[in-house]
Scaffold this motif. Structure first.
Motif, PDB file in Angstrom:
ATOM      1  N   THR A   1      31.147 -38.959  19.953  1.00 41.34           N
ATOM      2  CA  THR A   1      30.206 -39.200  18.859  1.00 41.34           C
ATOM      3  C   THR A   1      30.289 -40.650  18.414  1.00 41.34           C
ATOM      4  O   THR A   1      31.334 -41.294  18.574  1.00 41.34           O
TER       5      THR A   1
ATOM      6  N   CYS B   1      31.493 -31.645   9.174  1.00 40.96           N
ATOM      7  CA  CYS B   1      30.321 -32.204   9.830  1.00 40.96           C
ATOM      8  C   CYS B   1      29.545 -31.071  10.487  1.00 40.96           C
ATOM      9  O   CYS B   1      30.138 -30.216  11.163  1.00 40.96           O
TER      10      CYS B   1
ATOM     11  N   ARG C   1      25.873 -29.868  12.656  1.00 39.43           N
ATOM     12  CA  ARG C   1      24.825 -30.321  13.574  1.00 39.43           C
ATOM     13  C   ARG C   1      23.708 -29.293  13.578  1.00 39.43           C
ATOM     14  O   ARG C   1      23.972 -28.091  13.609  1.00 39.43           O
TER      15      ARG C   1
ATOM     16  N   ALA D   1      30.425 -29.159  13.826  1.00 36.00           N
ATOM     17  CA  ALA D   1      30.483 -30.211  14.850  1.00 36.00           C
ATOM     18  C   ALA D   1      31.910 -30.539  15.267  1.00 36.00           C
ATOM     19  O   ALA D   1      32.128 -31.441  16.084  1.00 36.00           O
TER      20      ALA D   1
ATOM     21  N   LEU E   1      25.169 -34.352  10.766  1.00 36.90           N
ATOM     22  CA  LEU E   1      25.203 -35.414  11.759  1.00 36.90           C
ATOM     23  C   LEU E   1      23.823 -35.585  12.375  1.00 36.90           C
ATOM     24  O   LEU E   1      23.208 -34.616  12.814  1.00 36.90           O
ATOM     25  N   ARG E   2      23.363 -36.810  12.425  1.00 34.33           N
ATOM     26  CA  ARG E   2      22.148 -37.109  13.171  1.00 34.33           C
ATOM     27  C   ARG E   2      22.446 -38.166  14.229  1.00 34.33           C
ATOM     28  O   ARG E   2      21.597 -38.515  15.034  1.00 34.33           O
TER      29      ARG E   2
ATOM     30  N   TRP F   1      26.167 -37.012  19.344  1.00 34.71           N
ATOM     31  CA  TRP F   1      27.290 -36.067  19.306  1.00 34.71           C
ATOM     32  C   TRP F   1      27.194 -35.159  20.518  1.00 34.71           C
ATOM     33  O   TRP F   1      26.121 -34.662  20.848  1.00 34.71           O
TER      34      TRP F   1
END
Length: 348
Positions: free
Chosen positions: A228, A249, A251, A284, A324-325, A328
């Motif tokens: 990531t 985190c 996703r 994540a 998270l953007r 990853w």
């Protein structure tokens, strides 16, 4: 003082456009101004993440999500005064305005003072067997598989060191000598590495009960098979700003049902959705925890992070998600391993 032309936006600028501006800039912030260049407010990564969690569309304007009362300094403030303001307010960037409130520039605290490494510990879970990646993992622990001509784990260590997090603990088990022989004490990689040996598999949270020295400040926990480019400082800041005991985190994961879905009430058909897509947030494998979390982890027992977070929920503790953007990838299967090697040079 930084030039700000590349991070100036208007109230009617879309969230998506601002997102692109923040991502392209090293300043990690955008400044909202009116037509006369008067500063109206600021917007940062955390503001956008909160908007995403509230299901606000990226196509909407930033008018309703930016921070309208930011801390500012004037062109008359000395360097020492600006540093003091930043430290008192616990902020890292501060807009500079003239006497009429017109935007002049941006000061960044790290550049005003000498950059220091952080003392927060990074705990990496690298004891897994990697059974789904056999035969590659028959003689090599999964975190040591090479992606981009270096072990996955080396990239993880480098990314943390890039943000100043150099105190690393590796929780090892399967073929641990390979990891220890490669990294040693970490000096060659610009970090300090300690090892915790799991004599039996402890799970992604259970190994925390084996730490020789318990962290006294917030610390990272991350699975050792992830790639990531998340900004670890943003995660750290988000955790502290929200007074969280545990930050996970997450996703976004899309799943399309391959059939027409029939919604019924008893025997009555209410509607039919053709191949609908459902969206979920999934873990994540990256966390930031406060030291008090450790009291909830049993000693010498297999214990996973989802179980820990369920316990924290039941105890009504303040736990939050960090969407998270950024890039990853969980390298758990052969197709993901191949994908990681294909994408590595472009991403990293």
């Amino acid at each position: 003082m930084k030039n700000v032309e590349d991070i100036i936006v208007k109230e009617d600028t879309s969230i998506w456009e601002v997102l692109q501006i923040i991502d392209k800039s090293s300043k990690q912030i955008a400044l909202v101004i009116d037509k006369n260049k008067k500063l109206l407010g600021t917007i940062n990564d955390g503001d956008i993440r909160r908007a995403l969690l509230n299901n606000i569309s990226l196509n909407e304007a930033v008018k309703n999500i930016y921070f309208k009362t930011p801390t500012i300094a004037t062109i008359n403030n000395s360097k020492e005064e600006i540093i003091n303001i930043c430290r008192t307010k616990k902020i890292y960037q501060i807009p500079i305005v003239d006497d009429e409130g017109n935007l002049i520039g941006l000061e960044i605290l790290d550049e005003l003072i000498s950059k220091k490494t952080k003392t927060n510990k990074v705990i990496l879970m690298v004891g897994g067997l990697g059974t789904r990646l056999r035969p590659l993992t028959e003689n090599t622990p999964k975190p040591m598989l090479k992606v981009g001509n270096k072990p996955i784990l080396e990239t993880i260590v480098e990314k943390f060191a890039e943000y100043g997090y150099i105190n690393i603990v590796m929780c090892v088990n399967y073929k641990s000598h390979i990891i220890q022989d490669y990294f040693g004490d970490g000096k060659e990689f610009g970090v300090n590495i300690e090892y915790v040996l799991e004599k039996q598999r402890m799970g992604t949270a259970g190994a925390l009960s084996l730490l020789k020295e318990k962290p006294t400040e917030s610390f990272f926990v991350m699975n050792g098979d992830l790639l990531t480019n998340v900004n670890f400082e943003h995660l750290h800041d988000f955790h502290i700003a929200n007074n969280s005991i545990g930050t996970m985190c997450v996703r976004e994961y899309d799943f399309q049902v391959p059939y027409g879905v029939v919604n019924i009430d008893g025997t009555k058909i209410l509607s039919i959705e053709e191949k609908p897509t459902h969206k979920f947030f999934v873990s994540a494998g990256i966390y930031m925890l406060s030291p008090e979390v450790l009291q909830y982890i049993p000693k010498n027992k297999f214990y996973d992070m989802p179980t820990l977070f369920e316990k924290l929920i039941n105890k009504k503790q303040n736990i939050i998600s960090f969407p998270l953007r950024e890039y990853w990838l969980d390298i758990g299967r052969m197709e993901e391993y191949k994908k990681a090697n294909e994408e590595y040079d472009e991403v990293f």
